[in-house]
Design a protein around this motif. Structure first.
Motif, PDB file in Angstrom:
ATOM      1  N   LEU A   1       0.807  -1.216   0.000  1.00  0.00           N
ATOM      2  CA  LEU A   1       0.000   0.000   0.000  1.00  0.00           C
ATOM      3  C   LEU A   1       0.837   1.261   0.000  1.00  0.00           C
ATOM      4  N   GLU A   2       2.034   1.174   0.603  1.00  0.00           N
ATOM      5  CA  GLU A   2       2.822   2.385   0.835  1.00  0.00           C
ATOM      6  C   GLU A   2       4.280   2.005   1.059  1.00  0.00           C
ATOM      7  N   GLY A   3       5.208   2.821   0.548  1.00  0.00           N
ATOM      8  CA  GLY A   3       6.625   2.674   0.857  1.00  0.00           C
ATOM      9  C   GLY A   3       7.338   1.635   0.017  1.00  0.00           C
ATOM     10  N   LYS A   4       8.535   1.260   0.481  1.00  0.00           N
ATOM     11  CA  LYS A   4       9.351   0.264  -0.213  1.00  0.00           C
ATOM     12  C   LYS A   4      10.167  -0.509   0.815  1.00  0.00           C
ATOM     13  N   ALA A   5      10.666  -1.681   0.380  1.00  0.00           N
ATOM     14  CA  ALA A   5      11.450  -2.537   1.269  1.00  0.00           C
ATOM     15  C   ALA A   5      12.154  -3.584   0.423  1.00  0.00           C
ATOM     16  N   VAL A   6      13.013  -4.352   1.071  1.00  0.00           N
ATOM     17  CA  VAL A   6      13.524  -5.571   0.446  1.00  0.00           C
ATOM     18  C   VAL A   6      12.887  -6.738   1.186  1.00  0.00           C
ATOM     19  N   TYR A   7      12.407  -7.710   0.404  1.00  0.00           N
ATOM     20  CA  TYR A   7      11.632  -8.823   0.951  1.00  0.00           C
ATOM     21  C   TYR A   7      12.293 -10.129   0.559  1.00  0.00           C
ATOM     22  N   LEU A   8      12.493 -11.007   1.546  1.00  0.00           N
ATOM     23  CA  LEU A   8      13.025 -12.344   1.272  1.00  0.00           C
ATOM     24  C   LEU A   8      11.891 -13.245   0.828  1.00  0.00           C
ATOM     25  N   LEU A   9      12.008 -13.800  -0.365  1.00  0.00           N
ATOM     26  CA  LEU A   9      11.043 -14.742  -0.914  1.00  0.00           C
ATOM     27  C   LEU A   9      11.805 -16.009  -1.287  1.00  0.00           C
ATOM     28  N   ASN A  10      11.578 -17.061  -0.524  1.00  0.00           N
ATOM     29  CA  ASN A  10      12.344 -18.300  -0.668  1.00  0.00           C
ATOM     30  C   ASN A  10      13.824 -17.999  -0.432  1.00  0.00           C
ATOM     31  N   ARG A  11      14.668 -18.012  -1.455  1.00  0.00           N
ATOM     32  CA  ARG A  11      16.092 -17.714  -1.281  1.00  0.00           C
ATOM     33  C   ARG A  11      16.498 -16.364  -1.875  1.00  0.00           C
ATOM     34  N   ASP A  12      15.520 -15.604  -2.342  1.00  0.00           N
ATOM     35  CA  ASP A  12      15.822 -14.386  -3.096  1.00  0.00           C
ATOM     36  C   ASP A  12      15.387 -13.143  -2.330  1.00  0.00           C
ATOM     37  N   TRP A  13      16.292 -12.170  -2.213  1.00  0.00           N
ATOM     38  CA  TRP A  13      15.917 -10.854  -1.702  1.00  0.00           C
ATOM     39  C   TRP A  13      15.462 -10.004  -2.876  1.00  0.00           C
ATOM     40  N   VAL A  14      14.226  -9.494  -2.786  1.00  0.00           N
ATOM     41  CA  VAL A  14      13.580  -8.788  -3.887  1.00  0.00           C
ATOM     42  C   VAL A  14      13.172  -7.397  -3.404  1.00  0.00           C
ATOM     43  N   GLU A  15      13.487  -6.369  -4.207  1.00  0.00           N
ATOM     44  CA  GLU A  15      13.010  -5.029  -3.896  1.00  0.00           C
ATOM     45  C   GLU A  15      11.553  -4.894  -4.311  1.00  0.00           C
ATOM     46  N   VAL A  16      10.739  -4.354  -3.403  1.00  0.00           N
ATOM     47  CA  VAL A  16       9.325  -4.122  -3.705  1.00  0.00           C
ATOM     48  C   VAL A  16       8.952  -2.712  -3.279  1.00  0.00           C
TER      49      VAL A  16
END
Length: 275
Positions: A217-232
């Motif tokens: 809904l708001e902002g940004k972060a890096v998220y761990l999904l399985n073995r991958d860090w993904v910027e969202v």
């Protein structure tokens, strides 16, 4: 004050790069906000002046327990027959404009932050009676009744009326707004809002039975999904299969918030041996 990302469609120019952050795997998927263009909208029977982005649907190797739409209703649009599936429960969460939801004969005006839980079989309609488009999330799940357990009732509220509960040991850097009491086993799904202040983290790879849909809904972060860090970032959608490891680091500069779906409070369905 809360702010919510609102997709507006459009179409990229021929000079833009094709490469984006879209990812689809057997464990997770990321649909960046740039994928929500005019060309990928859908329509529904018995809805007028309405288009939607279907961002999750039951599918082998994808969402198994729910569907999720981002719905855009033009002035005067809506539906007097929104859902013909009597088994479908739903949550509506408004992010832009206003809609009038008539639920069991009572009218409710939902502005941004407005939240409605629609029990399976509830009689409801929705109209945009304003002069600007309205946009909302619509999350649907087939309700799983349990013998001896009362079915939950529909209700309408606003996120401003729901307290943010601090996660233990986080000093307020990670909070959850729970629209339903987690101990209420009448409910078989939760749709909450999770907020991280800058520097807030999920400090371990969560691995659990709940399937997740997360819309930022708001902002940004890096998220761990399985073995991958993904910027969202705001406007992105993530799907996480049950048991997919997940963690999060919200680096700022502002807070990071997402609308979270998960299935809860039921036995996992078992396969049956052939006779």
């Amino acid at each position: 004050m809360s702010s919510y990302y609102v997709p507006r469609g459009g179409h990229p120019g021929q000079a833009e790069l094709t490469t984006d952050r879209a990812v689809f795997t057997t464990a997770y998927a990321v649909l960046p906000r740039g994928t929500m263009r005019d060309i990928v909208t859908s329509s529904l029977p018995h809805w007028e002046g309405t288009r939607l982005w279907v961002i999750a649907r039951p599918l082998s190797g994808f969402a198994e327990t729910f569907s999720q739409y981002v719905v855009e209703v033009s002035p005067g649009g809506g539906s007097s027959r929104p859902d013909d599936d009597p088994a479908a429960e739903a949550v509506l969460f408004v992010v832009d404009g206003e809609v009038t939801v008539t639920l069991e004969g009572h009218q409710h005006r939902l502005a941004p932050g407005g939240y409605a839980y629609l029990a399976a079989g509830a009689a409801w309609t929705l109209r945009n009676e304003g002069g600007e488009p309205a946009r909302f999330h619509w999350i649907r799940k087939a309700y799983e009744p349990v013998d001896g357990i009362e079915r939950p009732a529909s209700f309408v509220t606003h996120e401003g009326d729901v307290a943010a509960e601090e996660m233990p040991g986080t000093n307020g850097s990670w909070t959850t707004q729970r629209f339903v009491d987690p101990s209420d086993v009448r409910h078989d799904m939760h749709v909450n809002i999770v907020t991280f202040e800058p520097g807030g983290v999920i400090p371990f790879p969560e691995t659990h039975v709940m399937e997740h849909g997360l819309y930022v809904l708001e902002g940004k972060a890096v998220y761990l999904l399985n073995r991958d860090w993904v910027e969202v970032e705001a406007g992105d959608f993530m799907w996480l299969r049950a048991f997919c490891p997940q963690a999060c680091y919200a680096g700022g500069p502002g807070r990071f918030r997402y609308l979270l779906y998960k299935d809860v409070n039921r036995h996992p369905r078992l396969g049956r041996a052939l006779p």
